[in-house]
Design a protein around this motif. Structure first.
Motif, PDB file in Angstrom:
ATOM      1  N   GLY A 181       0.850  -1.183   0.000  1.00  0.00           N
ATOM      2  CA  GLY A 181       0.000   0.000   0.000  1.00  0.00           C
ATOM      3  C   GLY A 181       0.886   1.233   0.000  1.00  0.00           C
ATOM      4  O   GLY A 181       1.867   1.314  -0.737  1.00  0.00           O
ATOM      5  N   PHE A 182       0.559   2.189   0.848  1.00  0.00           N
ATOM      6  CA  PHE A 182       1.348   3.414   0.926  1.00  0.00           C
ATOM      7  C   PHE A 182       2.662   3.152   1.660  1.00  0.00           C
ATOM      8  O   PHE A 182       2.663   2.569   2.746  1.00  0.00           O
ATOM      9  N   VAL A 183       3.770   3.564   1.049  1.00  0.00           N
ATOM     10  CA  VAL A 183       5.093   3.307   1.603  1.00  0.00           C
ATOM     11  C   VAL A 183       5.837   4.633   1.753  1.00  0.00           C
ATOM     12  O   VAL A 183       5.761   5.503   0.881  1.00  0.00           O
ATOM     13  N   HIS A 184       6.569   4.772   2.837  1.00  0.00           N
ATOM     14  CA  HIS A 184       7.384   5.972   3.057  1.00  0.00           C
ATOM     15  C   HIS A 184       8.579   5.960   2.106  1.00  0.00           C
ATOM     16  O   HIS A 184       9.644   5.411   2.411  1.00  0.00           O
ATOM     17  N   THR A 185       8.399   6.540   0.920  1.00  0.00           N
ATOM     18  CA  THR A 185       9.472   6.684  -0.065  1.00  0.00           C
ATOM     19  C   THR A 185       9.301   8.043  -0.747  1.00  0.00           C
ATOM     20  O   THR A 185       8.410   8.824  -0.405  1.00  0.00           O
ATOM     21  N   GLU A 186      10.122   8.293  -1.778  1.00  0.00           N
ATOM     22  CA  GLU A 186      10.014   9.528  -2.562  1.00  0.00           C
ATOM     23  C   GLU A 186       8.927   9.446  -3.627  1.00  0.00           C
ATOM     24  O   GLU A 186       8.691  10.421  -4.339  1.00  0.00           O
ATOM     25  N   PHE A 187       8.259   8.301  -3.763  1.00  0.00           N
ATOM     26  CA  PHE A 187       7.379   8.046  -4.895  1.00  0.00           C
ATOM     27  C   PHE A 187       6.286   9.106  -5.016  1.00  0.00           C
ATOM     28  O   PHE A 187       6.082   9.699  -6.078  1.00  0.00           O
ATOM     29  N   HIS A 188       5.548   9.350  -3.930  1.00  0.00           N
ATOM     30  CA  HIS A 188       4.423  10.277  -4.007  1.00  0.00           C
ATOM     31  C   HIS A 188       4.889  11.721  -4.161  1.00  0.00           C
ATOM     32  O   HIS A 188       4.242  12.524  -4.839  1.00  0.00           O
ATOM     33  N   GLU A 189       6.009  12.038  -3.538  1.00  0.00           N
ATOM     34  CA  GLU A 189       6.557  13.390  -3.677  1.00  0.00           C
ATOM     35  C   GLU A 189       6.942  13.673  -5.123  1.00  0.00           C
ATOM     36  O   GLU A 189       6.678  14.755  -5.660  1.00  0.00           O
ATOM     37  N   ARG A 190       7.581  12.697  -5.783  1.00  0.00           N
ATOM     38  CA  ARG A 190       7.999  12.885  -7.175  1.00  0.00           C
ATOM     39  C   ARG A 190       6.804  13.082  -8.103  1.00  0.00           C
ATOM     40  O   ARG A 190       6.895  13.815  -9.084  1.00  0.00           O
ATOM     41  N   MET A 191       5.694  12.415  -7.813  1.00  0.00           N
ATOM     42  CA  MET A 191       4.526  12.546  -8.682  1.00  0.00           C
ATOM     43  C   MET A 191       3.679  13.769  -8.339  1.00  0.00           C
ATOM     44  O   MET A 191       2.722  14.087  -9.035  1.00  0.00           O
ATOM     45  N   GLY A 192       4.042  14.478  -7.254  1.00  0.00           N
ATOM     46  CA  GLY A 192       3.331  15.690  -6.877  1.00  0.00           C
ATOM     47  C   GLY A 192       1.974  15.445  -6.263  1.00  0.00           C
ATOM     48  O   GLY A 192       1.086  16.299  -6.342  1.00  0.00           O
ATOM     49  N   ALA A 193       1.794  14.288  -5.638  1.00  0.00           N
ATOM     50  CA  ALA A 193       0.492  13.945  -5.063  1.00  0.00           C
ATOM     51  C   ALA A 193       0.366  14.508  -3.651  1.00  0.00           C
ATOM     52  O   ALA A 193       1.331  14.529  -2.887  1.00  0.00           O
ATOM     53  N   LEU A 204       3.515   2.191   5.386  1.00  0.00           N
ATOM     54  CA  LEU A 204       4.448   1.099   5.657  1.00  0.00           C
ATOM     55  C   LEU A 204       5.884   1.588   5.449  1.00  0.00           C
ATOM     56  O   LEU A 204       6.123   2.523   4.679  1.00  0.00           O
ATOM     57  N   ASP A 205       6.812   0.948   6.129  1.00  0.00           N
ATOM     58  CA  ASP A 205       8.232   1.233   5.914  1.00  0.00           C
ATOM     59  C   ASP A 205       8.766   0.385   4.765  1.00  0.00           C
ATOM     60  O   ASP A 205       8.392  -0.789   4.612  1.00  0.00           O
ATOM     61  N   ALA A 206       9.661   0.972   3.966  1.00  0.00           N
ATOM     62  CA  ALA A 206      10.244   0.246   2.838  1.00  0.00           C
ATOM     63  C   ALA A 206      10.952  -1.016   3.298  1.00  0.00           C
ATOM     64  O   ALA A 206      10.896  -2.053   2.619  1.00  0.00           O
ATOM     65  N   GLU A 207      11.613  -0.961   4.451  1.00  0.00           N
ATOM     66  CA  GLU A 207      12.346  -2.135   4.947  1.00  0.00           C
ATOM     67  C   GLU A 207      11.407  -3.319   5.113  1.00  0.00           C
ATOM     68  O   GLU A 207      11.752  -4.451   4.732  1.00  0.00           O
ATOM     69  N   ARG A 208      10.233  -3.080   5.668  1.00  0.00           N
ATOM     70  CA  ARG A 208       9.285  -4.173   5.887  1.00  0.00           C
ATOM     71  C   ARG A 208       8.743  -4.712   4.572  1.00  0.00           C
ATOM     72  O   ARG A 208       8.624  -5.931   4.395  1.00  0.00           O
ATOM     73  N   VAL A 209       8.397  -3.817   3.662  1.00  0.00           N
ATOM     74  CA  VAL A 209       7.845  -4.243   2.372  1.00  0.00           C
ATOM     75  C   VAL A 209       8.828  -5.159   1.648  1.00  0.00           C
ATOM     76  O   VAL A 209       8.462  -6.233   1.146  1.00  0.00           O
TER      77      VAL A 209
END
Length: 253
Positions: A181-193, A204-209
């Motif tokens: 689902g939603f993960v703490h990464t740069e993904f959403h920031e890069r897409m401007g969401a 979720l944390d990337a480490e866990r995913v």
């Protein structure tokens, strides 16, 4: 002793960087793929220093034929076999389908579905000949709900992994779609969401995913949905009308 080698696309940030970190820690040599050569080199130096593994950088734009061809050639090279392919590169479009240029939608579909297909096709023959390997495609829980062209493209990875794992798993090649689902990464920031509507418990944390995705792949699972909370939500989504599932997904709930 010859170490296994993992090739990771979109390896400079987010889940791709975390896959590189965990696979490097487990003593895989690495091939890092992304568009930004400078960022790749920085990441490579850190991984070499931290884990003592060999790290190759392969700058490539995976929306282009030339970029995909260069990575496919590396995957198919019998002299330098790849044991793990992680299809992670991707992006999302913020606007609704009708408001995007068709060229944007074509590039979007290319990076999320066509490119993973081409790369899997390139690496698979060698894996089957050697009798082992792993193909991991980063999909999304959006694959299970009506979520525009993003969910549709991500659904390809789930459907392909389920079919391919049945066919190739018995021959030693595990194929898994990792669906966070939603993960703490740069993904959403890069897409401007604007992610202000997402409840804290949904992150979720990337480490866990990555950890759960690698564990599920090793266990031979075709689909990995990290965390019980998202596994439960996806099970419930099958019981509600599409309109409700889409509304919940679009609100980030």
């Amino acid at each position: 002793m010859v170490r296994p080698t993992a090739l990771i696309t979109g390896a400079t940030s987010g889940l791709g960087a975390e896959f590189a970190q965990q696979l490097g820690r487990s003593q895989h040599d690495l091939v890092l793929v992304a568009r930004d050569a400078a960022r790749l080199e920085v990441k490579a130096v850190r991984l070499r220093n931290d884990f003592g593994v060999q790290v190759e950088v392969l700058p490539a734009d995976l929306v282009t034929d030339d970029g995909v061809s260069s990575v496919s050639a590396r995957l198919a090279d019998p002299a330098r076999p790849i044991s793990v392919l992680v299809n992670n590169a991707g992006f999302s479009l913020v606007k609704a389908f009708e408001n995007n240029a068709i060229e944007e939608e074509v590039a979007h579909l290319r990076i999320l579905a066509q490119t993973p297909m081409e790369l899997a096709h390139a690496v698979l023959p060698g894996m089957l000949e050697r009798g082992g390997g792993s193909i991991i495609t980063v999909s999304s829980v959006s694959a299970f709900i009506p979520r525009g062209s993003y969910g549709a493209a991500k659904a390809w990875g789930v459907s392909f992994s389920r079919s391919a794992n049945l066919r190739y798993g018995p021959r030693g090649v595990n194929v898994t779609a990792v669906c966070p689902g939603f993960v703490h990464t740069e993904f959403h920031e890069r897409m401007g969401a604007n992610m202000g509507g997402v409840k804290p418990w949904m992150w979720l944390d990337a480490e866990r995913v990555v950890r759960e995705g690698l564990t599920d792949n090793a266990a031979g699972k075709s689909v990995s949905i990290p965390s019980r909370r998202y596994a439960t939500l996806m099970a419930l989504s099958r019981m509600v009308p599409d309109r409700l599932a889409a509304a919940a997904g679009n609100r980030g709930r």
